[in-house]
Design a protein around this motif. Structure first.
Motif, PDB file in Angstrom:
ATOM      1  N   VAL A  59      -6.175  -7.159  16.570  1.00 42.03           N
ATOM      2  CA  VAL A  59      -5.024  -6.261  16.574  1.00 42.03           C
ATOM      3  C   VAL A  59      -4.427  -6.087  15.187  1.00 42.03           C
ATOM      4  CG1 VAL A  59      -2.704  -5.896  17.482  1.00 42.03           C
ATOM      5  CG2 VAL A  59      -4.508  -6.785  18.981  1.00 42.03           C
ATOM      6  N   GLU A  60      -4.339  -7.155  14.426  1.00 43.12           N
ATOM      7  CA  GLU A  60      -3.747  -7.069  13.091  1.00 43.12           C
ATOM      8  C   GLU A  60      -4.729  -6.528  12.056  1.00 43.12           C
ATOM      9  OE1 GLU A  60      -0.583  -7.602  12.373  1.00 43.12           O
ATOM     10  OE2 GLU A  60      -0.166  -8.082  14.470  1.00 43.12           O
ATOM     11  N   GLY A  61      -5.963  -6.280  12.459  1.00 42.83           N
ATOM     12  CA  GLY A  61      -6.948  -5.696  11.543  1.00 42.83           C
ATOM     13  C   GLY A  61      -7.506  -6.654  10.513  1.00 42.83           C
ATOM     14  N   ALA A  62      -7.432  -7.953  10.784  1.00 46.28           N
ATOM     15  CA  ALA A  62      -7.891  -8.947   9.802  1.00 46.28           C
ATOM     16  C   ALA A  62      -9.188  -9.597  10.272  1.00 46.28           C
ATOM     17  CB  ALA A  62      -6.806  -9.991   9.586  1.00 46.28           C
ATOM     18  N   LEU A  95     -10.555 -13.599   9.957  1.00 49.17           N
ATOM     19  CA  LEU A  95     -10.811 -14.350  11.178  1.00 49.17           C
ATOM     20  C   LEU A  95     -12.235 -14.907  11.187  1.00 49.17           C
ATOM     21  CD1 LEU A  95      -9.968 -15.335  13.983  1.00 49.17           C
ATOM     22  CD2 LEU A  95     -10.618 -13.080  14.883  1.00 49.17           C
ATOM     23  N   CYS A  96     -13.190 -14.084  10.778  1.00 50.79           N
ATOM     24  CA  CYS A  96     -14.586 -14.527  10.735  1.00 50.79           C
ATOM     25  C   CYS A  96     -14.763 -15.727   9.812  1.00 50.79           C
ATOM     26  CB  CYS A  96     -15.497 -13.381  10.286  1.00 50.79           C
ATOM     27  SG  CYS A  96     -15.697 -12.055  11.500  1.00 50.79           S
ATOM     28  N   LYS A  97     -14.129 -15.672   8.644  1.00 49.25           N
ATOM     29  CA  LYS A  97     -14.243 -16.773   7.687  1.00 49.25           C
ATOM     30  C   LYS A  97     -13.580 -18.036   8.225  1.00 49.25           C
ATOM     31  CE  LYS A  97     -14.641 -13.962   3.496  1.00 49.25           C
ATOM     32  NZ  LYS A  97     -14.008 -13.562   2.212  1.00 49.25           N
ATOM     33  N   LEU A 113     -20.157 -18.670  14.311  1.00 51.09           N
ATOM     34  CA  LEU A 113     -20.726 -17.584  13.511  1.00 51.09           C
ATOM     35  C   LEU A 113     -20.710 -16.298  14.319  1.00 51.09           C
ATOM     36  CD1 LEU A 113     -23.822 -19.462  12.026  1.00 51.09           C
ATOM     37  CD2 LEU A 113     -21.470 -19.386  11.158  1.00 51.09           C
ATOM     38  N   ILE A 114     -20.014 -15.290  13.798  1.00 46.82           N
ATOM     39  CA  ILE A 114     -19.885 -14.007  14.483  1.00 46.82           C
ATOM     40  C   ILE A 114     -20.117 -12.880  13.493  1.00 46.82           C
ATOM     41  CG2 ILE A 114     -18.365 -14.790  16.345  1.00 46.82           C
ATOM     42  CD1 ILE A 114     -15.981 -14.006  14.719  1.00 46.82           C
ATOM     43  N   MET A 115     -20.241 -11.665  13.990  1.00 45.78           N
ATOM     44  CA  MET A 115     -20.592 -10.526  13.145  1.00 45.78           C
ATOM     45  C   MET A 115     -19.435  -9.526  13.073  1.00 45.78           C
ATOM     46  SD  MET A 115     -23.874  -7.959  13.415  1.00 45.78           S
ATOM     47  CE  MET A 115     -25.025  -9.304  13.103  1.00 45.78           C
ATOM     48  N   GLN A 116     -18.946  -9.293  11.863  1.00 50.20           N
ATOM     49  CA  GLN A 116     -17.899  -8.292  11.664  1.00 50.20           C
ATOM     50  C   GLN A 116     -18.522  -6.908  11.638  1.00 50.20           C
ATOM     51  OE1 GLN A 116     -15.581  -8.782   8.100  1.00 50.20           O
ATOM     52  NE2 GLN A 116     -14.557  -6.813   8.325  1.00 50.20           N
ATOM     53  N   GLU A 117     -17.972  -5.998  12.443  1.00 54.58           N
ATOM     54  CA  GLU A 117     -18.479  -4.630  12.522  1.00 54.58           C
ATOM     55  C   GLU A 117     -17.662  -3.651  11.690  1.00 54.58           C
ATOM     56  OE1 GLU A 117     -21.155  -3.189  14.368  1.00 54.58           O
ATOM     57  OE2 GLU A 117     -21.831  -5.264  14.420  1.00 54.58           O
ATOM     58  N   SER A 118     -16.374  -3.930  11.520  1.00 56.83           N
ATOM     59  CA  SER A 118     -15.469  -3.066  10.763  1.00 56.83           C
ATOM     60  C   SER A 118     -14.262  -3.906  10.379  1.00 56.83           C
ATOM     61  CB  SER A 118     -15.039  -1.858  11.615  1.00 56.83           C
ATOM     62  OG  SER A 118     -14.064  -2.258  12.567  1.00 56.83           O
ATOM     63  N   PRO A 119     -13.307  -3.347   9.644  1.00 58.38           N
ATOM     64  CA  PRO A 119     -12.117  -4.134   9.293  1.00 58.38           C
ATOM     65  C   PRO A 119     -11.356  -4.673  10.496  1.00 58.38           C
ATOM     66  CG  PRO A 119     -12.268  -2.208   7.879  1.00 58.38           C
ATOM     67  CD  PRO A 119     -13.332  -2.052   8.924  1.00 58.38           C
ATOM     68  N   ILE A 120     -11.532  -4.044  11.664  1.00 58.91           N
ATOM     69  CA  ILE A 120     -10.799  -4.511  12.847  1.00 58.91           C
ATOM     70  C   ILE A 120     -11.714  -4.955  13.986  1.00 58.91           C
ATOM     71  CG2 ILE A 120      -8.850  -3.000  12.318  1.00 58.91           C
ATOM     72  CD1 ILE A 120      -9.770  -1.264  14.742  1.00 58.91           C
ATOM     73  N   SER A 121     -13.002  -4.714  13.879  1.00 58.30           N
ATOM     74  CA  SER A 121     -13.903  -4.927  15.008  1.00 58.30           C
ATOM     75  C   SER A 121     -14.904  -6.046  14.758  1.00 58.30           C
ATOM     76  CB  SER A 121     -14.657  -3.634  15.324  1.00 58.30           C
ATOM     77  OG  SER A 121     -15.525  -3.798  16.409  1.00 58.30           O
TER      78      SER A 121
END
Length: 356
Positions: A296-299, A303-305, A313-321
């Motif tokens: 929600v906060e677009g971070a 969050l991933c780090k 371990l997760i995959m960031q798709e965009s600045p918010i997704s």
């Protein structure tokens, strides 16, 4: 210090099981370029049977299998293929159909469920009377399940309609079935029925099924004969490939039955994430093993780090997704641990992992 790792980046990160390693060590092999590797032939025969097609061909990767399929159907340079604007072939395969095959992509908007409107597909088919200025439409590509649309499944009815449209206009239909077994399990439909109208299908063995390497292309005998030549041209003709095919056959025989559990764990994770303040998940859209959600906060990067420090371990798709993918080596305990780490990262609350 990270004491536990839960790798949710993709279902491609699985490690070979002991049964796979044993099969690889004991694989009967020969030269597959000559068409003599018995383990490769065994896998190809089994996959053709499962998919309800005449023949199959083992290739190193899903990208190569899609590329070969498109190039066989669009053997004349300047041909055009209709495919979704969010399709894996269009976005994630280095534009190979264009750079290597001279095939022009014509995109149609993917709906949230991975489909493309039938009338928009038909409208995208070039009028043959304009061939002096237009590329010639020769192929339609679908993706099932659809990765970028959250692992959504295309129904039999929809695929049949697209197949009928292709036949009406004298076109071929290719299905990128990287996760076609996930779709089959989720829909409760035999995989052969899901691809009945397809002229070719690419099936990835190293994603949901958990093999260490490889995909297969299935289709008619004449299609696969042409695909075999292109595989060699592209550098995909390997020698004692039965070492890999033996592991892939174990994956097909043992891991299809585990996909339903992967889907249940994905839904469990989605529901848990949706209860954490700061995250937004469309739980109803989770049909298979892939979950997309928004921060929600677009971070998302932060969050991933943060989660990586806890072994998540997760995959960031965009600045918010963010995207996560479940597989057979993720346990229910891993899901609970992941949820506790998310909650701690976003709310500061520490939730005890009960080791479920």
């Amino acid at each position: 210090m990270v004491t536990r790792t839960v790798d949710l980046r993709s279902d491609s990160v699985t490690k070979p099981t002991e049964a796979m390693r044993a099969a690889m060590a004991n694989a009967e092999v020969d030269d597959d370029v000559f068409g003599h590797d018995p383990s490769a032939l065994r896998l190809e025969t089994e996959m053709a049977k499962i998919m309800g097609k005449e023949a199959a061909l083992f290739v190193p990767s899903g990208t190569m299998s899609n590329l070969i399929s498109v190039l066989v159907h669009c053997s004349i340079r300047g041909s055009e293929v209709i495919l979704g604007n969010k399709s894996h072939i269009h976005i994630y395969e280095n534009g190979g159909i264009s750079t290597i095959g001279g095939v022009h992509p014509r995109t149609v908007k993917n709906n949230e469920d991975g489909t493309m409107d039938i009338d928009l597909i038909e409208a995208a088919i070039r009028d043959p009377r304009g061939e002096i200025v237009y590329p010639t439409t020769r192929l339609i590509c679908l993706e099932n399940s659809h990765t970028s649309c959250g692992g959504r499944c295309l129904s039999v009815e929809y695929t049949d309609r697209v197949g009928a449209l292709a036949k009406k206009h004298g076109l071929k239909l290719h299905i990128d079935g990287a996760r076609i077994f996930n779709a089959s399990v989720a829909l409760g439909v035999p995989v052969s029925r899901l691809v009945q109208d397809a002229d070719s299908v690419s099936v990835c063995l190293s994603k949901g099924l958990g093999a260490p390497v490889g995909s297969v292309i299935v289709g008619s005998k004449s299609f696969v004969a042409k695909a075999r030549i292109l595989r060699k041209t592209l550098g995909g003709g390997m020698r004692q490939v039965g070492v890999l095919c033996a592991a892939a056959l174990v994956a097909v025989q043992e891991n299809v039955s585990k996909l339903e559990d992967d889907h249940k764990k994905a839904k469990m994770l989605a529901e848990g994430l949706n209860r954490i303040k700061g995250l937004r998940v469309n739980v109803a859209a989770v049909e298979t093993n892939i979950v997309y959600f928004d921060v929600v906060e677009g971070a998302a990067e932060k969050l991933c780090k943060n989660l990586e420090q806890h072994g998540i371990l997760i995959m960031q798709e965009s600045p918010i997704s963010i995207r996560v993918a479940l597989h057979h080596q993720i346990s229910a305990s891993d899901v609970q641990y992941t949820l506790s780490c998310f909650k701690q990262a976003l709310t500061g609350e520490v939730q005890e992992d009960n080791g479920i």
